[in-house]
Design a protein around this motif. Structure first.
Motif, mmCIF file in Angstrom:
data_model
loop_
_atom_site.group_PDB
_atom_site.id
_atom_site.type_symbol
_atom_site.label_atom_id
_atom_site.label_comp_id
_atom_site.label_asym_id
_atom_site.label_seq_id
_atom_site.Cartn_x
_atom_site.Cartn_y
_atom_site.Cartn_z
ATOM 1 N N ARG A 185 28.220 -31.631 13.324
ATOM 2 C CA ARG A 185 28.611 -29.967 13.361
ATOM 3 C C ARG A 185 30.302 -30.007 12.695
ATOM 4 N N LEU A 186 31.045 -31.093 13.416
ATOM 5 C CA LEU A 186 32.384 -31.127 13.006
ATOM 6 C C LEU A 186 32.393 -31.302 11.261
ATOM 7 N N ILE A 187 31.535 -32.348 10.861
ATOM 8 C CA ILE A 187 31.658 -32.523 9.462
ATOM 9 C C ILE A 187 31.166 -31.463 8.585
ATOM 10 N N ILE A 351 45.853 -32.358 12.619
ATOM 11 C CA ILE A 351 44.659 -32.411 12.259
ATOM 12 C C ILE A 351 43.685 -32.720 13.484
ATOM 13 N N ASN A 352 44.294 -33.089 14.598
ATOM 14 C CA ASN A 352 43.501 -33.066 15.760
ATOM 15 C C ASN A 352 42.800 -31.493 15.977
ATOM 16 N N ALA A 353 43.855 -31.032 16.063
ATOM 17 C CA ALA A 353 43.548 -29.304 16.531
ATOM 18 C C ALA A 353 42.642 -28.711 15.707
ATOM 19 N N PHE A 354 42.666 -29.217 14.182
ATOM 20 C CA PHE A 354 41.725 -28.695 13.300
ATOM 21 C C PHE A 354 40.231 -29.311 13.272
ATOM 22 N N LEU A 355 40.159 -30.528 13.726
ATOM 23 C CA LEU A 355 38.893 -31.028 13.723
ATOM 24 C C LEU A 355 38.095 -30.706 15.097
ATOM 25 N N SER A 357 38.645 -27.731 16.226
ATOM 26 C CA SER A 357 38.322 -26.227 16.055
ATOM 27 C C SER A 357 36.863 -26.486 14.942
ATOM 28 N N CYS A 358 36.943 -27.598 14.141
ATOM 29 C CA CYS A 358 35.748 -27.684 13.443
ATOM 30 C C CYS A 358 34.207 -28.355 14.411
ATOM 31 N N GLN A 359 34.927 -28.864 15.510
ATOM 32 C CA GLN A 359 33.703 -29.349 16.398
ATOM 33 C C GLN A 359 33.074 -28.237 17.217
ATOM 34 N N LEU A 360 34.051 -27.249 17.611
ATOM 35 C CA LEU A 360 33.470 -26.122 18.446
ATOM 36 C C LEU A 360 33.073 -24.834 17.667
ATOM 37 N N GLY A 361 33.217 -24.894 16.328
ATOM 38 C CA GLY A 361 32.960 -23.716 15.643
ATOM 39 C C GLY A 361 31.584 -23.708 15.153
ATOM 40 N N ARG A 362 31.451 -23.014 14.272
ATOM 41 C CA ARG A 362 30.088 -22.510 13.805
ATOM 42 C C ARG A 362 28.955 -23.733 13.761
ATOM 43 N N ALA A 363 27.598 -23.460 14.076
ATOM 44 C CA ALA A 363 26.985 -24.409 14.050
ATOM 45 C C ALA A 363 25.828 -24.477 13.037
#
Length: 520
Positions: A185-187, A351-355, A357-363
């Motif tokens: 999901r993060l990727i 980068i940590n906060a961005f990643l 956000s990617c982890q918890l974002g749209r699925a």
């Protein structure tokens, strides 16, 4: 994505798990060419004082014998990772003599491809495998591309995060499968929004004329020895660098672990006619490991990868299939020549906060149309990311770079706010605000600053980077501690001993070793 992200952040906070977002694990892999006092790629072997490139845990080489690679252990904070990286630089400077460590992604002066020494790893079967793989890269893509350097940023969430999030999600499957799905999901979201990192941190808008070696190109002349694109952010990540056209048809699927593993497995087990003409063992000399689309998984140049620590002799794709995803490797980070380490703590925190956000974002998955939009956005940003009025693709059609960038930054800011509440202070929020300033004023981006300083210096790209490399050495070398010197001296000696033991141990003929490895 914002509604999904806010919901996830709120659930984590209400369940008392916000502190888990500040317990990230990060490690940094940074490459850098050894160069002569004249800014020419070094022809000398890897310094013995740095140990064995085959068995050293922290110091090795990438493609070329001259391309050093520093590897930090996994650390609990960005500051700890950068501190370890500082000591690796400082210790290595003591072993370099009058050579310098190149502080930019695009390489130094390279008279011709013949001047690029391919890395050597000794006479053991494992060492020969690594060298032959690099020979294959030479025949397939040419050696010049392999001299480009970058920073790989390894990131993971703490082990405790995954059962906590799985409970909140109401998922009753295996934890391993849930974690792997989470990282994919993060990727997926990284691929959607990763262009922003290239805009914010891209630092390779120019290069030495020697890099092109007489090949045709669309670059402009900055001065007699320097080529550039006026609005480029990261030529390293363009078709000149690791986003290579030779792999454009691979269609590796990043939606889920099983589809990713299947498509990658297919690529490393399917022979390619163009590579069949190269041959494998020709007149007693190995030209490549095999004739397949990919010799091994690492040959695929993606900007992000799912990763897992492998056992000895284990292929990465098998490790992922058997034990799941352990962390992600972000590979689109340029070396910023204006920073002593090429990266700093503010960038790491963002980068940590961005990643996260990617982890918890749209699925949702990436479909073919969105993948095409992702690819086009990438190309626009690396080649003309600072162009006035630039528009990028979105689900709602083309929109301005600024509109889409602020939309992503709004999401990352929500994550940063919760991380600051859990950690105390405002370091994450501040990191996001600094990036907003770059969106509002393109001249604040590293790529713009590189071009401005390069022009103002009156120097060629190579002369300018060499001067910065020397300046950074003067900054970093005095920071070496006695403890770090002792630690790395012992590590170098131990690694040389370990390589010798490998070479003296009984081993099968290389032909059989290679056949077994390819067939596995």
């Amino acid at each position: 994505m914002l509604a999904t992200l806010e919901h996830q952040l709120d659930r984590l906070a209400r369940a008392g798990h916000a502190d888990l977002l500040t317990q990230t694990r990060q490690g940094i892999e940074k490459e850098g060419l050894r160069v002569t006092a004249d800014a020419v790629i070094a022809q000398t072997p890897h310094p013995r004082g740095l140990g064995s490139t085959l068995t050293h845990d922290f110091i090795t080489t990438d493609y070329s014998e001259a391309l050093l690679e520093f590897i930090t252990p996994v650390q609990k904070t960005p500051a700890e990772a950068l501190a370890f990286l500082t000591q690796l630089h400082a210790f290595s400077f003591e072993q370099l003599g009058d050579e310098e460590l190149w502080c930019a992604s695009m390489p130094c002066e390279i008279p011709s491809e013949d001047a690029i020494p391919i890395a050597e790893y000794g006479s053991s079967n494992v060492g020969r495998l690594k060298h032959v793989y690099r020979q294959g890269l030479k025949y397939r893509y040419g050696k010049m591309m392999q001299t480009i350097a970058g920073i790989h940023y390894n990131f993971s969430l703490p082990d405790a995060f995954w059962p906590a999030w799985q409970t909140l999600e109401g998922d009753r499957g295996s934890l391993q499968a849930f974690q792997s799905a989470g990282y994919f999901r993060l990727i997926r979201n990284f691929r959607r929004y990763g262009w922003l990192l290239l805009y914010l941190f891209g630092a390779s808008p120019a290069l030495s004329t020697s890099f092109m070696g007489g090949r045709s190109h669309s670059l402009e002349q900055l001065n007699s020895d320097t080529l550039y694109l006026p609005y480029a952010t990261s030529l390293r990540m363009s078709d000149l660098g690791y986003s290579n056209k030779a792999q454009a048809d691979l269609q590796i699927c990043f939606n889920h672990l099983d589809t990713y593993a299947d498509s990658l497995h297919r690529a490393i087990h399917t022979s390619h006619p163009a590579y069949e003409t190269i041959g494998v063992n020709v007149d007693g000399h190995y030209r490549q490991l095999n004739t397949n689309v990919l010799q091994i998984e690492n040959e695929y140049y993606s900007d992000v990868r799912p990763k897992r620590v492998t056992a000895s002799g284990e292929k990465p794709v098998h490790a992922l299939m058997n034990r799941g995803v352990e962390y992600v490797e972000v590979r689109n980070t340029d070396i910023n020549p204006l920073l002593p380490l090429g990266i700093d703590e503010e960038q790491s925190r963002f980068i940590n906060a961005f990643l996260i956000s990617c982890q918890l974002g749209r699925a949702d998955d990436l479909d073919d149309n969105e993948c095409q939009r992702v690819g086009e956005n990438h190309a626009r940003i690396v080649n003309r990311g600072r162009e006035p009025g630039l528009k990028l693709h979105s689900c709602e059609g083309e929109q301005s770079r600024e509109t889409l960038a602020h939309r992503i930054l709004d999401q990352v800011a929500r994550t940063a706010e919760l991380m600051d509440e859990a950690e105390g202070g405002n370091a994450f929020k501040r990191a996001v605000e600094i990036q907003r300033e770059k969106v509002e004023a393109v001249e604040l981006t590293p790529s713009a600053q590189v071009l401005t300083q390069l022009r103002d210096s009156g120097l060629s790209h190579s002369e300018w980077v060499l001067a910065l490399s020397r300046e950074h050495r003067r900054t970093l070398q005095p920071q070496l501690t006695a403890q770090a010197r002792d630690t790395f001296t012992r590590a170098a000696a131990d690694s040389l001993k370990a390589q010798l033991e490998l070479e003296q141990a009984e081993q099968p003929a290389f032909e059989k070793f290679l056949a077994d490895y390819v067939a596995s």
